[in-house]
Write an enzyme that holds these catalytic residues in place. Structure first.
Site, PDB file in Angstrom:
ATOM      1  N   ASP A   8      71.777  63.363  20.935  1.00  0.00           N
ATOM      2  CA  ASP A   8      72.033  62.268  20.017  1.00  0.00           C
ATOM      3  C   ASP A   8      72.905  61.264  20.760  1.00  0.00           C
ATOM      4  O   ASP A   8      73.670  61.632  21.652  1.00  0.00           O
ATOM      5  CB  ASP A   8      72.749  62.782  18.769  1.00  0.00           C
ATOM      6  CG  ASP A   8      73.133  61.661  17.827  1.00  0.00           C
ATOM      7  OD1 ASP A   8      72.254  60.854  17.472  1.00  0.00           O
ATOM      8  OD2 ASP A   8      74.320  61.584  17.468  1.00  0.00           O
ATOM      9  N   ASP A  10      74.925  58.104  19.295  1.00  0.00           N
ATOM     10  CA  ASP A  10      76.147  57.630  18.643  1.00  0.00           C
ATOM     11  C   ASP A  10      76.934  58.791  18.053  1.00  0.00           C
ATOM     12  O   ASP A  10      76.434  59.542  17.219  1.00  0.00           O
ATOM     13  CB  ASP A  10      75.801  56.615  17.554  1.00  0.00           C
ATOM     14  CG  ASP A  10      74.996  55.445  18.104  1.00  0.00           C
ATOM     15  OD1 ASP A  10      75.359  54.936  19.174  1.00  0.00           O
ATOM     16  OD2 ASP A  10      73.996  55.057  17.473  1.00  0.00           O
ATOM     17  N   ASP A  16      80.744  56.217  18.281  1.00  0.00           N
ATOM     18  CA  ASP A  16      79.930  55.635  17.214  1.00  0.00           C
ATOM     19  C   ASP A  16      80.585  54.356  16.718  1.00  0.00           C
ATOM     20  O   ASP A  16      81.653  54.387  16.110  1.00  0.00           O
ATOM     21  CB  ASP A  16      79.770  56.627  16.070  1.00  0.00           C
ATOM     22  CG  ASP A  16      78.717  56.209  15.063  1.00  0.00           C
ATOM     23  OD1 ASP A  16      78.223  55.067  15.139  1.00  0.00           O
ATOM     24  OD2 ASP A  16      78.379  57.039  14.198  1.00  0.00           O
ATOM     25  N   GLN A  52      67.780  54.610  14.886  1.00  0.00           N
ATOM     26  CA  GLN A  52      68.359  53.270  14.948  1.00  0.00           C
ATOM     27  C   GLN A  52      67.830  52.434  13.783  1.00  0.00           C
ATOM     28  O   GLN A  52      67.144  51.433  13.959  1.00  0.00           O
ATOM     29  CB  GLN A  52      68.043  52.614  16.303  1.00  0.00           C
ATOM     30  CG  GLN A  52      68.749  53.271  17.456  1.00  0.00           C
ATOM     31  CD  GLN A  52      70.254  53.148  17.372  1.00  0.00           C
ATOM     32  OE1 GLN A  52      70.794  52.104  17.031  1.00  0.00           O
ATOM     33  NE2 GLN A  52      70.958  54.241  17.684  1.00  0.00           N
TER      34      GLN A  52
END
Length: 183
Positions: A8, A10, A16, A52
């Site tokens: 992953d 973020d 993040d 996203q």
């Protein structure tokens, strides 16, 4: 076929920043470069898989996403942890309808595995949310949740029964490499 680390983005390998549109705001998470470098040194292919939805929601543009992607890949390449590929889901179900790529669905993982000749059942699935780890149950491999401040408690409770939990990406990488050695 080679094992991969499905990462992953973020909250897992970079901080993040919620709908990150500015590549200058990309900052690696503490220990992320070392963890990825260790995986790469063991022949594990590094792959980013990231939802996203900000693209569909028009909070970021595809060009902004691409600039951030290039910055992330450059940052880790300079640290000796080259990213082999980045896959993203630009959709948001209430705007763009259902898709096969939005995590926890497995479209991005399957596309990456096909493109890079990856063994999904020998791979690491790691992130700060349940949706990042859950594909390991469908595809095989080793799932590890690395909780971040924004990780819902329900995701941690789920992981206790379905995956592993680590305090850092470095710990997750080491546990995975130990698992890989045993399998």
């Amino acid at each position: 076929m080679r094992p991969a680390a499905f990462l992953d983005r973020d909250g897992t390998i970079i901080a993040d920043a919620h709908y990150l549109a500015d590549a200058s705001r990309v900052h690696a998470m503490p220990g992320a470069a070392e963890a990825l470098r260790r995986l790469h040194a063991r022949g594990v292919v590094l792959v980013i898989v990231t939802n996203q939805s900000g693209i569909a929601q028009r909070l970021i543009t595809a060009a902004q996403y691409d600039a951030v992607r290039r910055r992330v890949e450059s940052l880790f390449a300079l640290e000796g942890a080259p990213i082999a590929g980045s896959w993203h889901c630009p959709h948001y179900p209430s705007i763009s309808g259902p898709c096969e790529c939005r995590k926890p669905l497995t479209g991005m993982y399957r596309d990456a595995a096909k493109a890079l000749d990856l063994a999904m059942d020998r791979s690491l699935y790691v992130g700060d949310r349940r949706r990042d780890v859950e594909p390991s149950l469908t595809l095989g491999g080793y799932g590890v949740l690395v909780p971040a401040p924004d990780t819902p408690e329900a995701d941690v409770i789920w992981a206790r029964g379905h995956a592993d939990i680590a305090d850092s990406l470095e710990e997750a990488a080491q546990r995975y490499l130990d698992w890989l050695d045993r399998s």
